[in-house]
Scaffold this motif. Structure first.
Motif, PDB file in Angstrom:
ATOM      1  N   UNK A  39      -2.560 -17.580 -61.115  1.00 44.18           N
ATOM      2  CA  UNK A  39      -1.708 -17.259 -59.964  1.00 44.18           C
ATOM      3  C   UNK A  39      -2.156 -15.980 -59.272  1.00 44.18           C
ATOM      4  N   UNK A  40      -2.807 -15.092 -60.028  1.00 38.62           N
ATOM      5  CA  UNK A  40      -3.305 -13.873 -59.390  1.00 38.62           C
ATOM      6  C   UNK A  40      -4.401 -14.217 -58.397  1.00 38.62           C
ATOM      7  N   UNK A 167      11.584 -10.795 -56.047  1.00 36.25           N
ATOM      8  CA  UNK A 167      10.861 -11.366 -54.902  1.00 36.25           C
ATOM      9  C   UNK A 167      10.472 -10.239 -53.939  1.00 36.25           C
ATOM     10  N   UNK A 168      11.371  -9.276 -53.729  1.00 38.03           N
ATOM     11  CA  UNK A 168      11.085  -8.138 -52.845  1.00 38.03           C
ATOM     12  C   UNK A 168       9.908  -7.338 -53.408  1.00 38.03           C
ATOM     13  N   UNK A 169       9.927  -7.080 -54.731  1.00 38.91           N
ATOM     14  CA  UNK A 169       8.791  -6.374 -55.345  1.00 38.91           C
ATOM     15  C   UNK A 169       7.501  -7.161 -55.105  1.00 38.91           C
ATOM     16  N   UNK A 170       7.552  -8.471 -55.312  1.00 39.05           N
ATOM     17  CA  UNK A 170       6.345  -9.302 -55.191  1.00 39.05           C
ATOM     18  C   UNK A 170       5.821  -9.336 -53.752  1.00 39.05           C
ATOM     19  N   UNK A 171       6.746  -9.508 -52.789  1.00 41.94           N
ATOM     20  CA  UNK A 171       6.317  -9.614 -51.389  1.00 41.94           C
ATOM     21  C   UNK A 171       5.816  -8.271 -50.856  1.00 41.94           C
ATOM     22  N   UNK A 178      -1.543  -5.326 -53.225  1.00 37.04           N
ATOM     23  CA  UNK A 178      -1.504  -5.305 -54.702  1.00 37.04           C
ATOM     24  C   UNK A 178      -1.337  -6.727 -55.221  1.00 37.04           C
ATOM     25  N   UNK A 179      -1.691  -6.934 -56.496  1.00 34.71           N
ATOM     26  CA  UNK A 179      -1.698  -8.310 -56.999  1.00 34.71           C
ATOM     27  C   UNK A 179      -0.325  -8.744 -57.537  1.00 34.71           C
ATOM     28  N   UNK A 180      -0.217 -10.021 -57.865  1.00 29.76           N
ATOM     29  CA  UNK A 180       1.007 -10.640 -58.371  1.00 29.76           C
ATOM     30  C   UNK A 180       1.047 -10.543 -59.897  1.00 29.76           C
TER      31      UNK A 180
END
Ligand code: KG4
Ligand code: ZN
Length: 336
Positions: A39-40, A167-171, A178-180
């Motif tokens: 997924x990264x 989700x906010x951190x991820x987006x 930065x990566x997932x």
């Protein structure tokens, strides 16, 4: 009593063995196999990819959980499995495996709600949780406040209106290049960030309800990133710090407001974002002054993100076996 817990609702494939002695839950093994590396590469989860990986890993993961616990399937009292919410292809891998095991061995099967599982990760390390308890679930898809009067008696006080905290951190991590998944990296970068350089909005912090919304925060970061043009390392750290501060500030304020209103004796943090050390410290700091008699519980870091142990834990307290034929995966499930 021994429960095998199986969790495959998102990108993890996990199985755990949990034993109950008196009032204590003893973790015998907890195997988590993640398809994160895949997924990264794609910058996020592609459901089809996640499910294909889970099909490969589910049997080896269960075998490893049994062997680490020095047990065989015949030693298990019951099989607990996540049946929703989650990605349908991923859920099906766990649910169909559990049903097959149940059919082959005659062991009862207990379907478990993934969100309930996150909350019950708290009981693995702590037998001293008292009611009423307020649970804050902060995961990739949920930011919810749930009031527990007792095991099985709960009320949802509020929830995510749009983007969840994770989700906010991820987006936002994605906006920063930065990566997932974004949460752990933003937490790391924030340590070197200047807290005074940026201030982002704290959505719904003063609203009278217990709902959450983080999409406005994401838009504010997007505007800042666009106006800055290129981002140097220090700027990424500074934006990370301001992002984390905004999210934590809303989570702490709203949770403590509800905790006071309902006069709870325990606050339970759970879900992937609960792995954030700064969040935990912010709760401890604020509660020391505002609610010294209320206890805060946070699962150990490895039990905050998705795992089979939390599913087994929830099953001990909601022991409702169903015939395997009656169990179906439900991707939209919430608390019933
Ligand atoms: O509970 P979880 O493992 O999966 C879901 O059920 O969604 O939560 C995953 C989320 C991701 O959004 C990830 O960025 C976030 O948890 N997360 C964190 C941290 N570790 C994981 N967020 C903030 N700080 C962390 N240390
Ligand atoms: Zn989860």
């Amino acid at each position: 009593m021994v429960i095998l817990g199986i969790e495959t609702s998102c990108d993890e494939t996990s199985a755990a063995i949990l034993e109950k002695h008196d009032n204590q839950l003893l973790l015998k093994s907890n195997i988590v196999s993640s398809s994160l590396a895949i997924h990264q590469k794609t910058g996020g989860i592609i459901p089809e990819n996640a499910a294909r990986e889970q099909i490969k890993y589910i049997i080896p993961v269960i075998s490893q959980a049994l062997s680490d616990a020095h047990m065989q399937i015949s030693d298990i009292t019951a099989i607990a499995v996540t049946y929703g919410p989650g990605l349908i292809g991923s859920l099906l891998v766990g649910v169909e495996t559990a049903k097959t095991l149940s059919y082959a061995t005659g062991k009862p099967i207990i379907p478990v709600n993934h969100m309930l599982g996150h909350i019950y990760a708290n009981w693995i390390d702590h037998a001293d949780i008292t009611f009423p308890a307020l649970a804050l679930i902060v995961s990739g898809g949920h930011t919810d406040l749930v009031l527990f009067e007792n095991h099985g008696t709960y009320k949802i006080l509020g929830g995510t209106r749009d983007d969840a905290a994770g989700e906010a951190f991820d987006k936002i991590a994605r906006l920063l290049g930065l990566s997932y998944p974004g949460g752990p990296i933003i937490e790391e970068k924030a340590k070197k960030g200047n807290p005074k350089r940026f201030t982002f909005p704290r959505p719904l912090v003063g609203s009278g309800d217990y709902d959450f919304s983080f999409s406005g925060l994401k838009t504010a970061v997007l505007r800042e990133v666009q106006s800055l043009g290129t981002l140097d390392e220090q700027t990424i750290c500074d934006i990370s710090r301001a992002t984390q501060n905004a999210i934590i500030s809303v989570l702490v304020k709203k949770t403590l407001k509800a905790a006071k209103e309902y006069d709870v004796s325990s606050i339970l943090l759970s879900g992937g974002v609960a792995a954030n050390q700064t969040l935990k410290e912010a709760f401890i700091q604020n509660m020391k002054h505002q609610m010294p008699d209320t206890k805060i519980f946070v699962p150990q870091k490895s039990l905050c993100t998705d795992n089979g142990a939390m599913i087994a834990a929830a099953a001990f307290y909601h022991y409702n076996p169903l015939p395997w034929k009656e169990i179906t995966a439900d991707p939209q499930l919430y608390f019933e």
